[in-house]
Write a protein that holds these residues in place. Structure first.
Motif, PDB file in Angstrom:
ATOM      1  N   LYS A 176       2.664  -0.731   8.343  1.00  0.00           N
ATOM      2  CA  LYS A 176       2.520   0.777   8.233  1.00  0.00           C
ATOM      3  C   LYS A 176       3.445   1.335   7.282  1.00  0.00           C
ATOM      4  N   THR A 178       5.669  -0.134   5.388  1.00  0.00           N
ATOM      5  CA  THR A 178       5.752  -0.972   3.972  1.00  0.00           C
ATOM      6  C   THR A 178       4.311  -0.576   3.073  1.00  0.00           C
ATOM      7  N   THR A 331      -3.635  -5.448   2.049  1.00  0.00           N
ATOM      8  CA  THR A 331      -2.372  -5.519   1.811  1.00  0.00           C
ATOM      9  C   THR A 331      -2.217  -7.082   1.834  1.00  0.00           C
TER      10      THR A 331
END
Ligand SMILES: Nc1nc2c(ncn2[C@@H]2O[C@H](COP(=O)(O)OP(=O)(O)OP(=O)(O)O)[C@@H](O)[C@H]2O)c(=O)[nH]1
Ligand SMILES: [Mg+2]
Length: 356
Positions: A176, A178, A331
């Protein structure tokens, strides 16, 4: 007790007579040999006498009655019939044909749940039986079918007027903070928006420091809030910002008290857009629990992290077949700000059926 005497020309025959008349449980009380007929012992015949008894208080089953065997046979037959019907049921539910089962294997080898794999195969728009399971045509057919579950994709949209407030929540350690750092860099540095960061993660001592490090590097203001009313006050004091990103503490989907607290925080203002952050490496069953439990927070969109750490996106496919989730970003690494992108199904495609 019933006692009877039996005579025969041999011991064997006398005992057979006794068992025949009194049943298998008959006991021999006495045996005797004697000579019968003849004259003073000449020309006489040797006979055997058996005295046998049976206990009539115990229900005995005479051997000539075949009921026990009949009953046993009936039981075996009915057992066989129920096994046959069970087998028929199992077979009727099994995929028919070897192509079907090898396609099923291909999907399941890529972590797609069996029920969802069945659904994908049933929904295929054409007959695939003439394709080899390793053929690019079949793979493309399956991939195109799976892509239909990626219905809604939208990232953070900053309005021309006013501001956007986005909160990130989910299980512990999924990325979260990052992800927030990556998005902050994109919107503040690349796109030049006015941004503020808020962290409500005061649970871990290092959590504030983690986000503060990024905010210092990027020159973005950061606020720490300890309670829902403080969050409201900070939001009110940041009216000039175009984007506010809120970090929260990672929570276990099985801790209802923490989830209630999180829900209260996220609902302090209806304009907060809520992003559930999930790792693509999560086992499907755990991911199901996470989506179900965190649904109490009413997420608008989902972010899948750590795509780089998994061989396939089976968990994502399984979830999208179960829930109408709106996707946003994925991500694919630890690098801030580079390792994030808006979901692009064509870029995810190589991960769908990577394993044969
Ligand atoms: N490989 C990989 N690692 C990632 C990715 N995103 C985050 N991480 C790493 O995952 C670890 C946890 O990241 P955080 O951002 O602290 O996770 P969090 O969800 O904020 O954790 P909590 O606040 O403790 O719940 C760090 O080592 C990150 O570098 C990613 O996309 N790929
Ligand atoms: Mg964090």
């Amino acid at each position: 007790m019933k006692v009877r005497v039996f005579t025969a020309d041999s011991m064997q025959n006398a005992i057979a007579q006794a068992k025949g008349a009194l049943g298998r449980d008959a006991i021999i009380l006495h045996t005797r040999k004697f000579r019968k007929g003849g004259l003073w012992g000449f020309f006489s015949k040797e006979e055997v006498e058996v005295t046998a008894a049976v206990d009539t208080s115990i229900a005995t089953i005479p051997p000539q009655k075949a009921e026990p065997y009949v009953e046993e046979e009936v039981a075996v037959q009915s057992e066989l019939a129920s096994m046959r019907s069970l087998l028929e049921k199992v077979i009727s539910k099994m995929p028919q044909g070897s192509e079907h089962s090898s396609v099923l294997d291909l999907l399941m080898n890529n972590d797609i749940d069996i029920k969802i794999a069945e659904q994908i195969i049933n929904d295929l728009p054409m007959d695939y039986s003439h394709f080899d399971v390793e053929s690019p045509e079949l793979r493309q057919l399956l991939i195109t079918q799976i892509q239909t579950c990626f219905k809604s994709v939208e990232g953070i949209k900053i309005p021309e007027q006013g501001r956007k407030i986005v909160a990130f929540f989910g299980p512990t350690g999924v990325g979260k903070t990052t992800t927030i750092a990556k998005l902050a860099a994109k919107f503040a540095i690349q796109d030049g928006y006015q941004i503020a960061l808020i962290t409500a993660d005061t649970y871990r001592i290092s959590a504030v420091e983690q986000l503060k490090t990024y905010s210092d590097i990027m020159g973005i203001p950061i606020h720490v809030v300890y309670a829902a009313d403080e969050l409201k006050a900070v939001l009110d004091s940041n009216q000039d910002k175009q984007l506010i990103l809120i970090d929260t503490a990672g929570r276990s989907p099985h801790n209802d008290e923490q989830l209630d607290e999180l829900t209260k925080l996220l609902h302090i203002d209806d304009v907060i857009e809520k992003y559930l952050v999930l790792s693509a490496t999560t086992k499907y069953k755990d991911a199901l629990d996470i989506v179900k439990k965190f649904s109490i927070c009413i997420p608008h969109k989902v972010i899948f992290t750590k795509i780089d750490e998994t061989r396939n996106i089976g968990t994502i496919v399984n979830l999208l077949y179960q829930f109408p989730l709106s996707l946003s970003y994925v991500t694919n690494g630890q690098n801030v700000p580079d390792d994030i992108e808006l979901v692009d199904i064509n870029r995810l495609t190589p991960l769908i059926l990577r394993d044969l």
